[in-house]
Design a protein around this motif. Structure first.
Motif, mmCIF file in Angstrom:
data_model
loop_
_atom_site.group_PDB
_atom_site.id
_atom_site.type_symbol
_atom_site.label_atom_id
_atom_site.label_comp_id
_atom_site.label_asym_id
_atom_site.label_seq_id
_atom_site.Cartn_x
_atom_site.Cartn_y
_atom_site.Cartn_z
ATOM 1 N N LEU A 42 0.811 -1.220 0.000
ATOM 2 C CA LEU A 42 0.000 0.000 0.000
ATOM 3 C C LEU A 42 0.850 1.278 0.000
ATOM 4 N N THR A 43 2.101 1.156 -0.404
ATOM 5 C CA THR A 43 3.010 2.302 -0.377
ATOM 6 C C THR A 43 2.487 3.472 -1.212
ATOM 7 N N GLY A 44 2.030 3.203 -2.428
ATOM 8 C CA GLY A 44 1.527 4.272 -3.292
ATOM 9 C C GLY A 44 0.337 4.993 -2.698
ATOM 10 N N THR A 45 -0.555 4.246 -2.102
ATOM 11 C CA THR A 45 -1.745 4.839 -1.483
ATOM 12 C C THR A 45 -1.361 5.740 -0.309
ATOM 13 N N VAL A 46 -0.421 5.280 0.498
ATOM 14 C CA VAL A 46 0.002 6.070 1.654
ATOM 15 C C VAL A 46 0.691 7.358 1.196
ATOM 16 N N ILE A 47 1.501 7.274 0.157
ATOM 17 C CA ILE A 47 2.167 8.478 -0.351
ATOM 18 C C ILE A 47 1.134 9.489 -0.842
ATOM 19 N N ILE A 48 0.122 9.026 -1.534
ATOM 20 C CA ILE A 48 -0.931 9.929 -2.022
ATOM 21 C C ILE A 48 -1.682 10.552 -0.851
ATOM 22 N N LEU A 49 -1.989 9.759 0.168
ATOM 23 C CA LEU A 49 -2.723 10.281 1.319
ATOM 24 C C LEU A 49 -1.907 11.303 2.108
ATOM 25 N N VAL A 50 -0.585 11.139 2.126
ATOM 26 C CA VAL A 50 0.264 12.122 2.813
ATOM 27 C C VAL A 50 0.369 13.401 1.986
ATOM 28 N N ALA A 51 0.324 13.284 0.661
ATOM 29 C CA ALA A 51 0.480 14.451 -0.203
ATOM 30 C C ALA A 51 -0.794 15.290 -0.317
ATOM 31 N N ILE A 52 -1.953 14.710 -0.108
ATOM 32 C CA ILE A 52 -3.220 15.435 -0.281
ATOM 33 C C ILE A 52 -3.330 16.676 0.621
ATOM 34 N N PRO A 53 -2.952 16.614 1.900
ATOM 35 C CA PRO A 53 -3.084 17.833 2.718
ATOM 36 C C PRO A 53 -2.196 18.987 2.268
ATOM 37 N N GLU A 54 -1.171 18.717 1.455
ATOM 38 C CA GLU A 54 -0.331 19.797 0.956
ATOM 39 C C GLU A 54 -1.122 20.792 0.133
ATOM 40 N N THR A 55 -2.231 20.343 -0.441
ATOM 41 C CA THR A 55 -3.032 21.269 -1.236
ATOM 42 C C THR A 55 -3.613 22.383 -0.369
ATOM 43 N N MET A 56 -3.788 22.124 0.928
ATOM 44 C CA MET A 56 -4.289 23.182 1.818
ATOM 45 C C MET A 56 -3.294 24.334 1.894
ATOM 46 N N VAL A 57 -1.996 24.015 1.959
ATOM 47 C CA VAL A 57 -0.985 25.070 2.023
ATOM 48 C C VAL A 57 -0.927 25.814 0.696
ATOM 49 N N ILE A 58 -1.023 25.074 -0.400
ATOM 50 C CA ILE A 58 -0.997 25.719 -1.710
ATOM 51 C C ILE A 58 -2.183 26.656 -1.860
ATOM 52 N N LEU A 59 -3.362 26.215 -1.458
ATOM 53 C CA LEU A 59 -4.539 27.072 -1.541
ATOM 54 C C LEU A 59 -4.436 28.264 -0.582
ATOM 55 N N GLY A 60 -3.844 28.049 0.588
ATOM 56 C CA GLY A 60 -3.614 29.163 1.508
ATOM 57 C C GLY A 60 -2.666 30.191 0.913
ATOM 58 N N PHE A 61 -1.654 29.713 0.198
ATOM 59 C CA PHE A 61 -0.727 30.621 -0.466
ATOM 60 C C PHE A 61 -1.426 31.393 -1.578
ATOM 61 N N VAL A 62 -2.279 30.720 -2.327
ATOM 62 C CA VAL A 62 -3.026 31.395 -3.396
ATOM 63 C C VAL A 62 -3.942 32.476 -2.816
ATOM 64 N N VAL A 63 -4.624 32.140 -1.739
ATOM 65 C CA VAL A 63 -5.510 33.124 -1.103
ATOM 66 C C VAL A 63 -4.703 34.299 -0.562
ATOM 67 N N ALA A 64 -3.562 34.018 0.061
ATOM 68 C CA ALA A 64 -2.717 35.099 0.576
ATOM 69 C C ALA A 64 -2.215 35.987 -0.555
ATOM 70 N N SER A 65 -1.849 35.378 -1.664
ATOM 71 C CA SER A 65 -1.399 36.165 -2.819
ATOM 72 C C SER A 65 -2.529 37.023 -3.367
ATOM 73 N N MET A 66 -3.718 36.447 -3.425
ATOM 74 C CA MET A 66 -4.863 37.221 -3.909
ATOM 75 C C MET A 66 -5.154 38.388 -2.969
ATOM 76 N N ILE A 67 -5.047 38.164 -1.677
ATOM 77 C CA ILE A 67 -5.307 39.229 -0.716
ATOM 78 C C ILE A 67 -4.289 40.353 -0.882
ATOM 79 N N LEU A 68 -3.023 39.981 -1.046
ATOM 80 C CA LEU A 68 -1.973 40.994 -1.129
ATOM 81 C C LEU A 68 -1.964 41.744 -2.454
ATOM 82 N N PHE A 69 -2.265 41.065 -3.550
ATOM 83 C CA PHE A 69 -2.086 41.691 -4.854
ATOM 84 C C PHE A 69 -3.362 42.233 -5.484
#
Length: 72
Positions: A42-69
């Motif tokens: 199940l290595t591939g599945t676990v890697i995907i599950l660990v990577a999914i929450p990273e999208t929260m940081v990416i979306l937070g960065f996008v929102v912060a950029s939108m707020i600033l610019f």
């Protein structure tokens, strides 16, 4: 004063999303390590599950950029 509040809003957008991601990854990482100890195929599945929450940081960065610019 407006610049201070805008900067604070951007900092909160990325800071809170980063904290939430860290908390989620700590839970998923611990569970994933236990899963891999029992079922290594199940290595591939676990890697995907660990990577999914990273999208929260990416979306937070996008929102912060939108707020600033887009607010001037």
């Amino acid at each position: 004063m407006e610049k201070v509040l805008t900067s604070l809003a951007a900092a909160l957008a990325i800071g809170l999303s980063a904290l939430a991601t860290a908390w989620a990854q700590s839970r998923i990482g611990a569970a994933g390590a236990g899963t891999l100890a029992e079922k290594p195929e199940l290595t591939g599945t676990v890697i995907i599950l660990v990577a999914i929450p990273e999208t929260m940081v990416i979306l937070g960065f996008v929102v912060a950029s939108m707020i600033l610019f887009t607010l001037k």
